[in-house]
Design an enzyme around this catalytic site. Structure first.
Site, short mmCIF file in Angstrom:
data_model
loop_
_atom_site.label_atom_id
_atom_site.label_comp_id
_atom_site.label_asym_id
_atom_site.label_seq_id
_atom_site.Cartn_x
_atom_site.Cartn_y
_atom_site.Cartn_z
N HIS A 1 0.83 -1.22 0.00
CA HIS A 1 0.00 0.00 0.00
C HIS A 1 0.86 1.26 0.00
O HIS A 1 1.90 1.30 0.65
CB HIS A 1 -0.92 0.01 1.23
N PRO A 2 0.39 2.30 -0.70
CA PRO A 2 1.15 3.56 -0.73
C PRO A 2 0.97 4.33 0.57
O PRO A 2 -0.01 4.12 1.30
CB PRO A 2 0.48 4.32 -1.87
N VAL B 1 -2.03 1.86 7.22
CA VAL B 1 -3.12 1.68 6.26
C VAL B 1 -4.44 1.94 6.96
O VAL B 1 -4.70 1.41 8.04
CB VAL B 1 -3.10 0.25 5.65
N ILE B 2 -5.26 2.77 6.33
CA ILE B 2 -6.57 3.10 6.88
C ILE B 2 -7.54 3.25 5.71
O ILE B 2 -7.13 3.67 4.61
CB ILE B 2 -6.51 4.39 7.74
#
Lengths: 178, 178
Positions: B70-71, B123-124
């Site tokens: 994930h970015p 990450v959200i």
């Protein structure tokens, strides 16, 4: 000789690591992203071994998924010029660019049979097999059962990964043998 | 409303399936390639559930790897305009395009602390959290321990996947609730 030295490999940050090694397993960046947890890697064998262990520890459908992410040999994606640069080079080294129309039609029909029987495509290390060996390989392997082909395909994936790592990481003669 | 009807979903071939669902988990086509083994899927909840089960069955470093793919929120990749179209839309919906320079610098420094502590990025689910909730979320979560954050991050990945599926598959009101 590869482009990454062992010193660079062992000290590499994640962003470089995933950019350089993200396609060691075709279209499956997760393998490299996962084994990042096992760093540092001192040479290509350590990195290869971590990737192989991760693949072996996947649920069975994950190993099937890895095979599914591979393109058909001399298939539609190759025809459209949409292979990854690694796959393109590998298919070329097997002489699949010089395949006759008749051979291509045999290969594609065997691969269709293979995929409809197993639910994943025929995967073979094209660096170790020329056109004729690939054709006789698929002819024989399509008769196997699914578990044998899952294991055989995954063993080929690991060989492909080793050659891709050899292309990237500086190595000595000793390491260059599988 | 999505673009794929339930009838199309349940009868879909692998090539279309991987093209359409390959990025439901960010940069992790393996998740979709693997759950293909569990077809047919009659609705988005069945597909979502198969993906969640596959993620839960991964080795721990595989779940860490999913987070690593994930970015960063409002990070360098976003600045360069190189986010996947899905991530770009999500970061936009959280208002991260309207972040002030001061907020961005706080977020980036918290994320650097988070990554160096846990070995994966924060990450959200940006569809459920606006800018302020994201900033307070990372401030609180960076204090957790690694196992808690791995579980929390993966729970967010599953929410993100649900919204991505909602964007693709035709659904009824009932299914649109997580």
């Amino acid at each position: 000789m590869g482009v990454v030295t062992k010193e660079q490999l062992s000290g590499m940050g994640y962003e470089d690591f995933i950019k350089i090694f993200g396609n060691v397993i075709e279209h499956c960046a997760l393998c490299s992203a996962a084994v990042w947890a096992k760093r540092p890697f001192n040479d290509l064998k350590q990195l290869h071994s971590a990737i192989c262990t991760f693949i072996d520890d996947l649920p069975k459908i994950g190993r099937e998924g890895i095979l599914r992410l591979h393109p058909d040999l001399a298939g539609r994606i190759a025809e459209m010029g949409k292979l990854t640069s690694e796959s393109s080079k590998e298919q070329l080294s097997a002489g699949l660019n010089e395949i006759t129309n008749k051979e291509k039609s045999i290969l594609q029909s065997l691969n269709d049979r293979y995929k409809s029987k197993f639910g994943f495509p025929f995967v073979i290390c094209a660096r170790e097999n020329k056109k004729q060996a690939i054709l006789s390989g698929i002819k024989a392997r399509v008769e196997n059962d699914k578990d044998v082909e899952l294991a055989t395909g995954i063993a080929e994936v690991k060989k492909i990964a080793f050659y891709r790592l050899l292309d990237i990481i500086e190595h000595c003669e000793e390491e260059a043998r599988l």
